[in-house]
Structures are given as C-alpha cells and as structure tokens.
Design a protein around this motif. Structure first.
Motif, PDB file in Angstrom:
ATOM      1  N   VAL A  89       0.822  -1.229  -0.400  1.00  0.00           N
ATOM      2  CA  VAL A  89      -0.198   0.634   0.472  1.00  0.00           C
ATOM      3  C   VAL A  89       0.915   1.313  -0.176  1.00  0.00           C
ATOM      4  O   VAL A  89       1.834   1.165   1.117  1.00  0.00           O
ATOM      5  CB  VAL A  89      -0.464   0.163   1.326  1.00  0.00           C
ATOM      6  N   ALA A  90       0.712   2.360  -0.355  1.00  0.00           N
ATOM      7  CA  ALA A  90       0.901   3.232  -0.734  1.00  0.00           C
ATOM      8  C   ALA A  90       0.710   4.574   0.007  1.00  0.00           C
ATOM      9  O   ALA A  90      -0.984   4.967  -0.812  1.00  0.00           O
ATOM     10  CB  ALA A  90       1.413   4.513  -2.127  1.00  0.00           C
ATOM     11  N   VAL A  91       1.043   4.945   1.043  1.00  0.00           N
ATOM     12  CA  VAL A  91       0.642   6.094   1.095  1.00  0.00           C
ATOM     13  C   VAL A  91       1.480   7.980   1.971  1.00  0.00           C
ATOM     14  O   VAL A  91       1.979   7.713   2.122  1.00  0.00           O
ATOM     15  CB  VAL A  91       0.157   5.787   3.520  1.00  0.00           C
ATOM     16  N   ASP A  92       0.470   7.926   0.333  1.00  0.00           N
ATOM     17  CA  ASP A  92       1.386   9.009  -0.091  1.00  0.00           C
ATOM     18  C   ASP A  92       1.858  10.066   0.964  1.00  0.00           C
ATOM     19  O   ASP A  92       0.613  10.986   0.986  1.00  0.00           O
ATOM     20  CB  ASP A  92       1.162   9.877  -1.004  1.00  0.00           C
ATOM     21  N   ARG A  93       2.831  11.032   1.432  1.00  0.00           N
ATOM     22  CA  ARG A  93       2.937  11.522   2.305  1.00  0.00           C
ATOM     23  C   ARG A  93       2.604  13.417   2.076  1.00  0.00           C
ATOM     24  O   ARG A  93       2.046  13.772   2.595  1.00  0.00           O
ATOM     25  CB  ARG A  93       4.588  11.847   3.260  1.00  0.00           C
ATOM     26  N   LYS A  94       2.691  13.846   0.249  1.00  0.00           N
ATOM     27  CA  LYS A  94       2.622  15.040  -0.551  1.00  0.00           C
ATOM     28  C   LYS A  94       1.456  14.951  -0.251  1.00  0.00           C
ATOM     29  O   LYS A  94       0.779  15.950  -0.379  1.00  0.00           O
ATOM     30  CB  LYS A  94       2.906  14.591  -1.585  1.00  0.00           C
ATOM     31  N   ALA A  95       0.230  13.341  -0.527  1.00  0.00           N
ATOM     32  CA  ALA A  95      -1.255  14.216  -0.538  1.00  0.00           C
ATOM     33  C   ALA A  95      -1.928  14.435   1.004  1.00  0.00           C
ATOM     34  O   ALA A  95      -3.235  14.490   0.932  1.00  0.00           O
ATOM     35  CB  ALA A  95      -1.686  12.623  -0.389  1.00  0.00           C
ATOM     36  N   TYR A  96      -1.318  14.538   2.281  1.00  0.00           N
ATOM     37  CA  TYR A  96      -1.512  15.465   3.167  1.00  0.00           C
ATOM     38  C   TYR A  96      -0.743  16.294   3.947  1.00  0.00           C
ATOM     39  O   TYR A  96       0.638  16.755   3.925  1.00  0.00           O
ATOM     40  CB  TYR A  96      -1.673  14.560   4.213  1.00  0.00           C
ATOM     41  N   ALA A  97      -1.647  17.244   4.198  1.00  0.00           N
ATOM     42  CA  ALA A  97      -0.929  18.863   4.338  1.00  0.00           C
ATOM     43  C   ALA A  97      -0.560  18.237   6.664  1.00  0.00           C
ATOM     44  O   ALA A  97      -0.106  19.417   5.882  1.00  0.00           O
ATOM     45  CB  ALA A  97      -1.881  20.204   4.530  1.00  0.00           C
ATOM     46  N   GLU A  98      -0.681  18.262   6.595  1.00  0.00           N
ATOM     47  CA  GLU A  98      -0.623  17.559   8.944  1.00  0.00           C
ATOM     48  C   GLU A  98      -0.191  16.401   8.028  1.00  0.00           C
ATOM     49  O   GLU A  98      -0.148  15.323   7.567  1.00  0.00           O
ATOM     50  CB  GLU A  98      -1.192  18.390   9.496  1.00  0.00           C
ATOM     51  N   ARG A  99       0.635  16.515   8.947  1.00  0.00           N
ATOM     52  CA  ARG A  99       2.043  15.240   9.711  1.00  0.00           C
ATOM     53  C   ARG A  99       0.680  14.529   9.840  1.00  0.00           C
ATOM     54  O   ARG A  99       0.997  12.894  10.021  1.00  0.00           O
ATOM     55  CB  ARG A  99       3.098  15.451  10.322  1.00  0.00           C
ATOM     56  N   GLU A 100       0.306  14.799  10.980  1.00  0.00           N
ATOM     57  CA  GLU A 100      -0.856  13.755  12.083  1.00  0.00           C
ATOM     58  C   GLU A 100      -1.697  13.498  11.645  1.00  0.00           C
ATOM     59  O   GLU A 100      -2.892  12.044  11.929  1.00  0.00           O
ATOM     60  CB  GLU A 100      -1.311  14.600  13.013  1.00  0.00           C
ATOM     61  N   ASP A 101      -2.338  13.800   9.736  1.00  0.00           N
ATOM     62  CA  ASP A 101      -3.072  12.994   8.969  1.00  0.00           C
ATOM     63  C   ASP A 101      -2.620  12.432   7.971  1.00  0.00           C
ATOM     64  O   ASP A 101      -3.756  10.486   7.978  1.00  0.00           O
ATOM     65  CB  ASP A 101      -3.963  14.171   7.975  1.00  0.00           C
ATOM     66  N   PHE A 102      -1.520  12.527   7.570  1.00  0.00           N
ATOM     67  CA  PHE A 102      -0.855  11.363   7.626  1.00  0.00           C
ATOM     68  C   PHE A 102      -0.643  10.026   7.937  1.00  0.00           C
ATOM     69  O   PHE A 102      -0.764   8.763   7.679  1.00  0.00           O
ATOM     70  CB  PHE A 102       0.717  11.903   7.173  1.00  0.00           C
ATOM     71  N   GLU A 103      -0.037  10.381   9.833  1.00  0.00           N
ATOM     72  CA  GLU A 103      -0.715   9.099  10.529  1.00  0.00           C
ATOM     73  C   GLU A 103      -1.753   8.418  10.862  1.00  0.00           C
ATOM     74  O   GLU A 103      -1.290   6.983  10.537  1.00  0.00           O
ATOM     75  CB  GLU A 103       0.030   9.801  12.147  1.00  0.00           C
ATOM     76  N   ARG A 104      -2.260   9.415  10.917  1.00  0.00           N
ATOM     77  CA  ARG A 104      -3.804   8.670  10.854  1.00  0.00           C
ATOM     78  C   ARG A 104      -3.975   7.389   9.856  1.00  0.00           C
ATOM     79  O   ARG A 104      -4.485   6.502  10.077  1.00  0.00           O
ATOM     80  CB  ARG A 104      -5.275  10.044  11.240  1.00  0.00           C
ATOM     81  N   ALA A 105      -3.492   8.069   8.820  1.00  0.00           N
ATOM     82  CA  ALA A 105      -4.105   7.444   7.771  1.00  0.00           C
ATOM     83  C   ALA A 105      -3.350   5.638   7.730  1.00  0.00           C
ATOM     84  O   ALA A 105      -3.481   4.718   6.909  1.00  0.00           O
ATOM     85  CB  ALA A 105      -3.916   7.880   6.416  1.00  0.00           C
ATOM     86  N   LEU A 106      -1.328   6.463   8.185  1.00  0.00           N
ATOM     87  CA  LEU A 106      -0.529   4.783   8.123  1.00  0.00           C
ATOM     88  C   LEU A 106      -1.291   3.705   9.591  1.00  0.00           C
ATOM     89  O   LEU A 106      -1.747   2.267   9.230  1.00  0.00           O
ATOM     90  CB  LEU A 106       0.261   5.404   9.168  1.00  0.00           C
ATOM     91  N   ILE A 107      -1.995   5.013   9.533  1.00  0.00           N
ATOM     92  CA  ILE A 107      -2.421   3.920  11.319  1.00  0.00           C
ATOM     93  C   ILE A 107      -3.523   2.612  11.131  1.00  0.00           C
ATOM     94  O   ILE A 107      -3.471   2.143  11.143  1.00  0.00           O
ATOM     95  CB  ILE A 107      -3.174   4.997  12.382  1.00  0.00           C
ATOM     96  N   LYS A 108      -4.904   3.803  10.573  1.00  0.00           N
ATOM     97  CA  LYS A 108      -5.340   2.705   9.532  1.00  0.00           C
ATOM     98  C   LYS A 108      -5.430   1.287   8.950  1.00  0.00           C
ATOM     99  O   LYS A 108      -5.806   0.713   8.664  1.00  0.00           O
ATOM    100  CB  LYS A 108      -6.680   3.498   8.594  1.00  0.00           C
ATOM    101  N   ALA A 109      -4.158   1.768   7.531  1.00  0.00           N
ATOM    102  CA  ALA A 109      -3.655   1.019   6.949  1.00  0.00           C
ATOM    103  C   ALA A 109      -3.068  -0.228   7.429  1.00  0.00           C
ATOM    104  O   ALA A 109      -3.580  -1.341   7.076  1.00  0.00           O
ATOM    105  CB  ALA A 109      -2.814   1.527   5.903  1.00  0.00           C
TER     106      ALA A 109
END
Length: 204
Positions: A59-79
């Motif tokens: 799975v790719a969770v593209d860091r560039k798709a998230y303005a905030e680090r914590e939104d990116f990390e929430r997507a990682l946690i979900k995956a």
C-alpha cells in the motif's frame, strides 16, 4: 493453545532491501510471524513492487497527499490496523513519527539505524561517521520512542571503518550486518524473549 501469530507491518521509503531480508526470514520459518502489509510513504518506492512480487499486500500512503503530519499518520494507522498489525517494523522509513503514532503502538515499533547509537543518529549517519573519523561503525536495532533514534537498544553489530572508505562502501558493509541483525531482533521479539526495563533490553 498456541499463541496467536504476530502480524508484522513494514514501513518503507525506498528500495526495501531490509524488507526483503525480513520476508526471507519469515518464509524460512526463522521469524514465526506473518507479514500482513508493506506500506511506503512514496508511491514510487521499489519496496512496494518487491512486496507485491512475493504476494504481500502493498500500500502507498503518499505523504505529499496530506497537509498535516498527523493526518498522514492517521492514514498509516488505519492501513496498519485494517490488516490487524501487531508489530510495526520501520525498514528505511525516512519519517520521524509523532507521539500520536508512537502512542498507538507503544512498545511495538522497531527501527534499524546504520550506526552504533547513541552516536551518529539522524539521516546522514555514514557521512557523519566518516567526517568524525571513528574507526568502528555498525548498525542498531531499537524500539521507537518519541525522539529521533533514541529508543531502547535491542541489538547492535559493528563493522570496521576502513581507510579510503566512502559513504557507499561503508554503507554496503553495514548493510550486510543489517540484513542479519534485523531478522534476528524481530525473531527475539516474536518469540517473547525481549524484556524491557527502562533503557535496558534484556534477552531472555
């Protein structure tokens, strides 16, 4: 009744060579766990192709798709949670994790770093080792906490720093040890043989 098998989630940013060494150790039975998913923070990361080639969900969770680090990390946690991951393994994952992520998986995140911590933490370990002129370097497997490369140390292996070494030649020598040491540390974790007391990690 047998203990439930650990489910490993591997986070990568690049070519995935440590991921490959872990996958081989799982396939051989050295690590008695399953790799549930490989996630990269860059869609072009070679690690994703390598994981898919051996049948591991990637799975790719593209860091560039998230303005905030914590939104990116929430997507990682979900995956990770969607795959039932119980152990998070950072394998060339070039992101500093926030307290949000670390707190969610406290005591269940491992990282590898290409120096003998606490010396030469950060993103340019080989360059810093050579600039300083030390005669020995190596790699460290450690638990992840909120700091940078600051968690309790599980295993370390050393290599000599040779006259004439470049970052590439030193990195290649260290990488050979990484591919031995990381599967071993994961094996110890999965087998329940690591006991953490403060900063001390004891092998039972």
């Amino acid at each position: 009744m047998a203990n439930k098998r650990e489910k490993i989630g591997i986070l990568c940013s690049g070519r995935g060579s440590n991921m490959e060494s872990i996958q081989k150790a799982v396939a051989s039975g050295q690590i008695k766990a399953d790799i549930a998913v490989v996630i990269a923070d860059k869609p072009e990361a070679k690690a994703l192709e390598k994981a898919a080639a051996v049948g591991i969900p990637s799975v790719a969770v593209d860091r560039k798709a998230y303005a905030e680090r914590e939104d990116f990390e929430r997507a990682l946690i979900k995956a990770l949670d969607e795959e039932g991951v119980t152990l998070v393994v950072l394998a060339g994952f070039m992101r500093l994790l926030s307290p949000l992520f670390v707190g969610h998986y406290r005591g269940r995140i491992l990282n590898i770093h290409p120096s003998l911590l606490p010396s030469f933490g950060g993103a340019h370990a080989h360059r810093d080792v050579l600039d300083y002129g030390v005669k020995v370097s190596g790699c460290t497997i450690h638990f992840v906490d909120e700091g940078m490369d600051s968690g309790a140390i599980i295993l370390q292996a050393s290599v000599p720093v040779l006259d004439g070494d470049t970052e590439d030649t030193l990195a290649a020598r260290v990488l050979e040890q990484e591919h031995i040491l990381y599967p071993r540390a994961i094996e110890l974790y999965v087998d329940g043989r690591l006991e953490v007391e403060g900063r001390q990690v004891k092998i039972k």
